[in-house]
Each structure stands twice: as C-alpha cells, then as structure tokens.
Design an enzyme around this catalytic site. Structure first.
Site, PDB file in Angstrom:
ATOM      1  N   GLY A  67       7.018  27.041  29.572  1.00  0.00           N
ATOM      2  CA  GLY A  67       6.827  25.697  29.023  1.00  0.00           C
ATOM      3  C   GLY A  67       8.088  24.902  29.198  1.00  0.00           C
ATOM      4  N   HIS A  68       7.980  23.724  29.766  1.00  0.00           N
ATOM      5  CA  HIS A  68       9.149  22.861  29.792  1.00  0.00           C
ATOM      6  C   HIS A  68       8.712  21.438  29.516  1.00  0.00           C
ATOM      7  CE1 HIS A  68       8.111  23.568  34.145  1.00  0.00           C
ATOM      8  NE2 HIS A  68       7.768  22.325  33.957  1.00  0.00           N
ATOM      9  N   ASP A 117      13.700  30.249  28.291  1.00  0.00           N
ATOM     10  CA  ASP A 117      14.108  29.126  27.429  1.00  0.00           C
ATOM     11  C   ASP A 117      15.585  28.770  27.564  1.00  0.00           C
ATOM     12  OD1 ASP A 117      11.489  29.206  26.325  1.00  0.00           O
ATOM     13  OD2 ASP A 117      12.152  30.896  25.099  1.00  0.00           O
ATOM     14  N   GLN A 122      10.267  31.858  33.017  1.00  0.00           N
ATOM     15  CA  GLN A 122      10.789  32.922  32.141  1.00  0.00           C
ATOM     16  C   GLN A 122      12.273  33.181  32.442  1.00  0.00           C
ATOM     17  OE1 GLN A 122       7.358  33.822  33.547  1.00  0.00           O
ATOM     18  NE2 GLN A 122       6.830  32.587  31.796  1.00  0.00           N
ATOM     19  N   LYS A 124      15.838  25.445  31.774  1.00  0.00           N
ATOM     20  CA  LYS A 124      15.670  25.304  33.227  1.00  0.00           C
ATOM     21  C   LYS A 124      15.080  23.952  33.604  1.00  0.00           C
ATOM     22  CE  LYS A 124      13.240  29.086  33.350  1.00  0.00           C
ATOM     23  NZ  LYS A 124      13.495  29.761  32.064  1.00  0.00           N
TER      24      LYS A 124
END
Ligand code: IMP
Length: 461
Positions: free
Chosen positions: A43-44, A14, A227, A17
């Site tokens: 998740g992005h 988080d 990650q 990225k």
C-alpha cells in the site's frame, strides 16, 4: 542518468518507497515504472495536486501520463481491487491509459481471500489472499490474467468460465471438507469477474516483450519492489514472510526481463517497523500491548505523547519509546490500519538485505521522526547464547531469542525544514555517516518529511 534503477525496501516493508519512487520519477524522468511482486498487500499513498491516492496495485508512475506503468507477471491481481483503484483514479481525471498488466500475472480469486482470512492469523497476513494465490501458482492450480483476457484484449468468457468452474469446484471441496468453511458461490462470482474484466481487458499484454521494446528504444525504467527484503519468501524471517520474492531475484522473475538495474537503491527507514507476527530483535515494547493500546482514533487521528510520557520513554520505558516512534512516524498500516510494531534501526538486518539484493546505495527515509530524542540507538549485533552475531539468523526461533546490541548516538532537533544537506545538524550528519559505515554503502537520498520537497540528494547523486 541510470538506464534502469531498482528500488526495494531493506526492512519489513513500509519504508516509504512510494515517496522515493515519486521523487525519482519526477527527478530522473523515468519513462517506465514496473511493479514486479506482491499484490494488494502493498500500500502506498501518493499525494499530488490531483488528490491523495491510496494505491495497492497500480504502480506509482500512474499520475504522470507520459510514464508507462507495468504490472509484471510476479504480481497477483484481485480484479475487484484493481477496478476499484482504476475507478478512483479515473474519477480524478487520470485515465490510466498508460497502464499495462502482464497476461502471466495470477489472479486472486474469492477462495484465496477466504483461505487467507482463515489461515493467515498465525503469520498476521494482510488477509488479501496473497499467500494462497502464490501457493496455487506453485501447485499449478492458479488462474492467470491470460485465462480471462484473450490475445486481442477481449474478455475470454469461454476459457475463463471453464477454468474458473473447474478450480472453484475443487477449492470448494477443500473449503468445506478440510476447513469446514462455507463454499464460494461459483456462478455469481464468475459473472462478477467477467464483468469487471471489461474495465481492464485492454491493458493486458505480454509485458516481458513490452519491456524489451522499451529497452531497445532506450527508455529508462524504474523497478518498484513491494514489501521489504526481510519479508522475502526465501531470505526473510521465514516463515513470517510474504509469499513472493521481494529482492533483485524477484525483479528478474516478476518482470520477465534480464535487464540488470544500473542502480539498486535500498529504502531504509531511520528506525524500524514491522506489521504482523514474527521475530523482531530491535523491537521496542511488545506486540500484544501495541495491538491492545496503540490504535489510532476512529477518525484516523494520532495523538502524540505528552511531556510526562516522553520523560518516561527517555528514562527507559520501551513501550512508551516504541509508542513515541509509532505516533511521530504515524506508523499505522495503509492497507490494514493496524498499528505497526516499532523499534530502533537494525543494521544487521539491513546489511543482510543489502547483501542478498545487491543494493548499492541507501535512501534513508523519515529521519525527521527521530527529532528531539536525545540518545538514538542503532542495533549493530545480536547477543545469542553468549555469542555476538553480526549476521541475520535463518532460524526464526533463534532470531526470536536474539538480544540487540546497541550503539548509542547523539540525537538532533527538528529536521523537517531542512532543504540542503549543508543545513543538517552535525549530529544528524554523524548519524548518517555511522549508518554508511555500518552498512558499507552510501546514503544517497535523504527524506525528512512526507512532501516531495522534503528530500535531499546526497553525495552528488
Ligand atoms: P501477506 O503478504 O499478506 O501474506 O502477509 C505476510 C506478512 O507480510 C505479514 O506479516 C504482513 O503484515 C506482511 N506484509 C505484507 N505486505 C506488507 C507490506 O506492504 N508492508 C508491511 N508488511 C507487509
């Protein structure tokens, strides 16, 4: 321009990225973007003129039709999750014809999710079945994309059905007899996966050869780590880690290429966050309070601290200071919605990531979140049993007992309007300079807000 660049988070994930990948794809015009580890635990959110897309599996270059997007063998893929993302993207007019999936990538199966939901609580996993899927990969009970789709890109019903039934029967015994859980329904799950496969079978390829072809053609590649290094299976805060190799070794392993990245950028948030359980020396407040008291509103809204709360935070209330960072930084999971634990920047941990991942420069994100905090802290050592440690301990119980040794720095006001490094306040520049000194590498990119325009390239990079 660098032929290939690796970007990897230096903290617990988080770090922002997605934004940096998007920025680099736009700025450096990479031809290829590769995901090499993790799965839908990542998740992005990509924001563009076409819409806002919360992506978990599909690489960040997907919105650029000229960019080839590759999901490597080190990624674990859940068919329904993948198809869900493809459908959302296709509905927004993004055909996803520029996406390739490794035939060696492992599939997250229904029993993996069930086992993760049952067993992952101690670690605080994302319950996406990631750990159990990688476990089966190692114990050679995994099912790969190449079992579901044949070498001509057609759904391989016979091979998959045989393998699925065989493994499912064994897994059901484990679910029922060891964990006293309900078995998974074999035939309905099988038909569902075979149907879903029709949506992505044409994308399955030998992506290691594909990447080699791209390299020979002189195409430039961005490797996108999921990650963060402190969650790396071997080098993170074991056992409170994810189940894949996050750093540069994971890049080689998961993409099937021996290309040495010319640049290795460590994405580092100006403070720190962690989701899930595990030791976290620079944490502000405690996770139990965070879980109980710092949820977002039901509509996803995040209230900021009021003046009285801010005054208490500045007077030393760590729970409130943690809450300040969480709310100002909107630190709630994209995948799970969970409030993230927050703390000051821990440079001991970042240095550890830099070392084992060969990181050569830092992209610092979310510096704007620290605005209006008059005294900022950086953790530059750990106190443990009367000693000061300057390296990241391998033993979780020792890390859990470490007290942070802080250095204090003068804060700054709002930064979100700053577009040119020359316009940064002197105290913000001093903060960056100190990070560079402590980390031993330059900060080459700075982000001061969620939009692409709120980014700066420093040091002429
Ligand atoms: P798993 O990857 O779901 O097995 O979860 C293992 C640990 O890694 C848990 O603490 C998760 O919260 C954490 N984790 C996994 N993926 C991410 C991520 O993308 N960002 C932050 N934490 C993550």
């Amino acid at each position: 321009m660098a032929a290939s660049t690796l970007i990897v988070g230096t903290q617990f994930g988080d770090e922002g990225k997605g934004k940096v990948v998007d920025l680099l794809v736009e700025h450096e015009k990479f031809d290829v973007v590769v995901r090499y580890n993790g799965g839908a635990n990542a998740g992005h959110t990509i924001v563009s003129e076409q819409g806002t897309f919360p992506l978990h599996l599909v690489p960040s270059g997907i919105l650029h039709p000229e960019v080839n997007n590759v999901v490597g063998a080190g990624v674990v893929i859940e068919p329904a999750g993948l198809v869900g993302e493809l459908k959302t993207l296709r509905a927004a007019g993004i055909p996803c014809e520029n996406l390739w999936l490794s035939d060696r990538a492992h599939l997250v199966m229904p029993w993996h999710k069930k086992l993760d939901a049952h067993l992952g609580g101690k670690i605080g996993t994302t319950a996406r079945g990631i750990g159990p899927c990688y476990e089966d990969r190692a114990s050679r009970r995994g099912i790969r994309l190449g079992d579901l789709v044949d070498h001509q890109g057609k759904v391989d019903k016979d091979t998959f059905s045989k393998r699925f039934r065989e493994v499912a029967q064994e897994k059901n015994l484990v679910l029922e007899r060891v964990y006293e859980l309900d078995p998974v329904e074999i035939e309905s799950n099988l038909s569902e996966i075979l149907e879903l496969a029709g949506e992505f079978c044409q994308m399955v390829a030998d992506t290691s050869s594909l990447l080699d072809e791209y390299r020979k053609k002189g195409l430039t590649t961005l490797f996108e780590g999921a990650q963060g290094c402190l969650l790396d299976l071997d080098w993170g805060s074991y056992p409170y880690v994810t189940s894949s190799s996050v750093g540069i070794a994971g890049c080689y392993l998961g993409s099937g290429t021996a290309q040495n990245p010319d640049r290795c950028i460590g994405i580092t948030k100006a403070y720190s966050t962690r989701v899930g359980e595990g030791p976290y020396p620079a944490e502000l407040g405690d996770y139990e309070t965070v879980k109980a008291k710092d949820q977002r509103g039901a509509d996803g809204s995040v209230a900021q601290l009021n003046e009285e709360q801010k005054a208490k935070a500045l007077a030393g209330d760590e729970v409130l200071m943690g809450s300040w960072l969480r709310r100002a930084g909107r630190e709630y999971g994209t995948t799970t919605g969970r409030p993230r634990r927050t703390g000051w920047l821990d440079i001991v941990a970042v240095r550890h990531s830099i070392r084992f991942s060969g990181i050569t420069e830092i992209a610092m994100t979310k510096l704007d979140v620290l605005a209006d905090i008059p005294v900022l802290k950086i953790c530059k050592g750990y106190r443990y049993q009367g000693q000061t440690l300057d390296t990241f301990p391998s033993r979780a119980h020792i890390l859990a007992e470490c007290e942070p040794v802080y250095e204090e720095l003068e804060g700054f006001g709002a930064l979100d309007h700053v577009k040119d490094p020359k316009d940064l306040p002197a105290t913000a520049r001093a903060y960056l300079k100190r990070v560079e000194e402590l980390a031993g590498i330059p900060v080459s990119i700075l982000s001061v807000g969620p939009h692409r325009a709120q980014s700066m390239f420093l040091n002429g990079n």
